[in-house]
Design an enzyme around this catalytic site. Structure first.
Site, PDB file in Angstrom:
ATOM      1  N   THR A  96      20.395 -34.876  15.917  1.00  0.00           N
ATOM      2  CA  THR A  96      20.781 -34.073  17.081  1.00  0.00           C
ATOM      3  C   THR A  96      22.214 -34.457  17.419  1.00  0.00           C
ATOM      4  OG1 THR A  96      18.527 -34.106  17.919  1.00  0.00           O
ATOM      5  CG2 THR A  96      20.251 -33.514  19.486  1.00  0.00           C
ATOM      6  N   LYS A 171      18.508 -26.400  20.215  1.00  0.00           N
ATOM      7  CA  LYS A 171      17.917 -27.688  20.639  1.00  0.00           C
ATOM      8  C   LYS A 171      18.390 -28.083  22.044  1.00  0.00           C
ATOM      9  CE  LYS A 171      16.588 -32.140  20.087  1.00  0.00           C
ATOM     10  NZ  LYS A 171      15.312 -32.691  19.767  1.00  0.00           N
ATOM     11  N   LYS A 246      20.645 -38.326  26.266  1.00  0.00           N
ATOM     12  CA  LYS A 246      21.579 -37.972  25.182  1.00  0.00           C
ATOM     13  C   LYS A 246      21.661 -36.451  25.011  1.00  0.00           C
ATOM     14  CE  LYS A 246      21.989 -37.688  20.240  1.00  0.00           C
ATOM     15  NZ  LYS A 246      21.448 -37.914  18.903  1.00  0.00           N
TER      16      LYS A 246
HETATM   17  N1  LIG Z   1      13.300 -40.506  18.184  1.00  0.00           N
HETATM   18  C1  LIG Z   1      12.940 -39.288  18.607  1.00  0.00           C
HETATM   19  O1  LIG Z   1      11.896 -39.114  19.255  1.00  0.00           O
HETATM   20  C2  LIG Z   1      13.812 -38.095  18.283  1.00  0.00           C
HETATM   21  C3  LIG Z   1      13.298 -36.814  18.520  1.00  0.00           C
HETATM   22  C4  LIG Z   1      14.081 -35.699  18.187  1.00  0.00           C
HETATM   23  C5  LIG Z   1      15.351 -35.895  17.659  1.00  0.00           C
HETATM   24  N2  LIG Z   1      15.837 -37.159  17.468  1.00  0.00           N
HETATM   25  C6  LIG Z   1      17.178 -37.309  16.901  1.00  0.00           C
HETATM   26  O2  LIG Z   1      17.050 -37.772  15.564  1.00  0.00           O
HETATM   27  C7  LIG Z   1      18.149 -38.623  15.234  1.00  0.00           C
HETATM   28  C8  LIG Z   1      17.634 -39.952  14.738  1.00  0.00           C
HETATM   29  O3  LIG Z   1      16.834 -40.526  15.759  1.00  0.00           O
HETATM   30  P1  LIG Z   1      16.011 -41.890  15.512  1.00  0.00           P
HETATM   31  O4  LIG Z   1      15.129 -42.042  16.689  1.00  0.00           O
HETATM   32  O5  LIG Z   1      15.435 -41.904  14.137  1.00  0.00           O
HETATM   33  O6  LIG Z   1      17.214 -42.954  15.595  1.00  0.00           O
HETATM   34  P2  LIG Z   1      17.267 -44.392  14.927  1.00  0.00           P
HETATM   35  O7  LIG Z   1      18.372 -45.118  15.609  1.00  0.00           O
HETATM   36  O8  LIG Z   1      15.912 -44.996  14.877  1.00  0.00           O
HETATM   37  O9  LIG Z   1      17.691 -44.075  13.406  1.00  0.00           O
HETATM   38  C9  LIG Z   1      19.003 -43.790  12.982  1.00  0.00           C
HETATM   39  C10 LIG Z   1      19.256 -44.590  11.717  1.00  0.00           C
HETATM   40  O10 LIG Z   1      20.535 -44.254  11.181  1.00  0.00           O
HETATM   41  C11 LIG Z   1      21.046 -45.413  10.580  1.00  0.00           C
HETATM   42  N3  LIG Z   1      22.483 -45.280  10.358  1.00  0.00           N
HETATM   43  C12 LIG Z   1      23.483 -45.202  11.283  1.00  0.00           C
HETATM   44  N4  LIG Z   1      24.683 -45.083  10.668  1.00  0.00           N
HETATM   45  C13 LIG Z   1      24.423 -45.080   9.336  1.00  0.00           C
HETATM   46  C14 LIG Z   1      25.236 -45.001   8.176  1.00  0.00           C
HETATM   47  N5  LIG Z   1      26.570 -44.891   8.266  1.00  0.00           N
HETATM   48  N6  LIG Z   1      24.638 -45.037   6.961  1.00  0.00           N
HETATM   49  C15 LIG Z   1      23.300 -45.143   6.862  1.00  0.00           C
HETATM   50  N7  LIG Z   1      22.460 -45.241   7.909  1.00  0.00           N
HETATM   51  C16 LIG Z   1      23.024 -45.204   9.135  1.00  0.00           C
HETATM   52  C17 LIG Z   1      20.699 -46.517  11.572  1.00  0.00           C
HETATM   53  O11 LIG Z   1      20.766 -47.790  10.973  1.00  0.00           O
HETATM   54  C18 LIG Z   1      19.275 -46.110  11.973  1.00  0.00           C
HETATM   55  O12 LIG Z   1      18.285 -46.732  11.180  1.00  0.00           O
HETATM   56  C19 LIG Z   1      19.016 -38.715  16.502  1.00  0.00           C
HETATM   57  O13 LIG Z   1      20.079 -37.818  16.382  1.00  0.00           O
HETATM   58  C20 LIG Z   1      18.046 -38.330  17.611  1.00  0.00           C
HETATM   59  O14 LIG Z   1      18.712 -37.767  18.734  1.00  0.00           O
HETATM   60  C21 LIG Z   1      15.087 -38.259  17.759  1.00  0.00           C
END
Ligand SMILES: NC(=O)c1ccc[n+]([C@@H]2O[C@H](COP(=O)([O-])OP(=O)(O)OC[C@H]3O[C@@H](n4cnc5c(N)ncnc54)[C@H](O)[C@@H]3O)[C@@H](O)[C@H]2O)c1
Length: 308
Positions: A96, A171, A246
């Site tokens: 997102t 979204k 966010k």
């Molecule tokens: N968690 C939820 O319920 C949810 C729901 C809908 C949407 N989202 C969206 O999904 C996305 C991910 O959310 P999440 O909860 O999995 O976050 P998270 O922080 O658990 O996962 C993100 C991952 O990206 C990795 N990362 C960051 N920079 C990187 C790089 N340069 N190379 C490789 N890996 C890298 C981090 O180490 C982390 O493990 C976000 O944009 C969030 O807004 C999350």
């Protein structure tokens, strides 16, 4: 047909999404900066790539699931994934991110000779694990058609929303409705309490009347009326308040950039930012009812001459 997928970002969402692709028979090369995320994914059959670029170089499709637009743009950027991938690779960003960042990512992918889709999700970690996410996609319709078999493994529904950035737009508009409506429902419960009306009575009326909405009937912010709502488990998420903050921040950026008169959307962004930084840091977004109740009590006490 087996597709070779580079999956970058194996966190709360990306980890289980990548595991579902493996389960469906696809070859998935994963990368994350955090070793424990990589190890968890590897235990579910995701192959460890030496780097994100190494994975992209041999992939048919590159999926990113990253925290914010700056992570996507920097990974796509000079000497990054776009340069490493074979010409015509399909890039699917499920993170997102800001609509403007998403459009910039599409433009960079296109300039590098690739196809791209923004495909953010709703459904949370539970949906990611169960493969029941909803995807909202933006980009060329042909790119959407090509991505659909993979999206259908990770989700139960994929909606094509229009051109580049349209998925992100859908979204944040949806979540602006949700954030504003959760605040409205919470304020109504606190008002009802101050008027001596029980939570159950308000629920019974509003859920069968024109106040009906998802924030009331599914994610009810007070314990009791909807047994499955996070309010009944001390507001354990669910949809965590910092994620709502966010998404409303992204909506507020777009509201300001577009000159849209969205007073409630902007106010909701402020209220959720404050809640997420304070008592709501680890709570479901419906926990904002507690902040409203606490602030109301303070106001009432102050008016009565009590020390705040
Ligand atoms: N968690 C939820 O319920 C949810 C729901 C809908 C949407 N989202 C969206 O999904 C996305 C991910 O959310 P999440 O909860 O999995 O976050 P998270 O922080 O658990 O996962 C993100 C991952 O990206 C990795 N990362 C960051 N920079 C990187 C790089 N340069 N190379 C490789 N890996 C890298 C981090 O180490 C982390 O493990 C976000 O944009 C969030 O807004 C999350």
């Amino acid at each position: 047909m087996t597709t070779t997928v580079a999956f970058i970002g194996l966190g709360h969402m990306g980890g289980p999404m990548a595991a579902n692709l493996v389960r469906a028979g696809h070859r998935v090369l994963g990368h994350d900066l955090v070793e424990s995320a990589l190890a968890d994914a590897a235990a579910k059959g995701v192959e460890r790539a030496g780097s994100a670029a190494e994975a992209a170089a041999i992939a048919d499709v590159v999926v990113t699931m990253l925290p914010a637009g700056r992570h996507v743009l920097s990974l796509y950027g000079p000497e990054g994934l776009l340069a490493a991938a074979r010409p015509g690779t399909l890039f699917v960003d499920c993170s997102t991110i800001d609509v403007a960042d998403s459009r910039a990512a599409h433009a960079a992918a296109s300039a590098a000779g690739h196809r791209s889709l923004d495909a953010p999700v709703s459904g949370g970690v539970v949906g990611a694990e169960a493969g029941t996410l909803t995807f909202m996609a933006g980009g060329e319709q042909a790119a959407f058609a090509e991505a659909e078999p993979l999206l259908s493994v990770m989700g139960k529904k994929a909606v094509y929303c229009g051109a580049a950035g349209a998925g992100q737009a859908a979204k944040i508009c949806n979540n602006m409705i949700l954030g504003v409506s959760m605040i409205a429902v919470s304020e109504a419960f606190v008002l009802a309490e101050s008027l001596g009306l029980s939570d159950q009575a308000l629920f019974d009326v509003a859920s069968a009347a024109s106040g009906q909405c998802w924030a009331l009937t599914v994610n009810c912010p007070v314990p009791g009326p909807v047994p499955g709502s996070p309010a009944n488990r001390d507001y354990r998420p669910g949809f965590a308040a910092p994620l709502m903050a966010k998404d409303l921040g992204l909506a507020a950026n777009a509201v300001r950039a577009g000159g849209v008169d969205a007073e409630l959307g902007l106010r909701a962004a402020e209220l959720y930012a404050r809640f997420a930084e304070g008592g709501g840091a680890e709570k479901d977004f419906s926990g904002i009812v507690r902040a409203i109740r606490a602030a109301s009590a303070t106001t009432a006490d102050t008016e009565k001459g009590a020390t705040p």
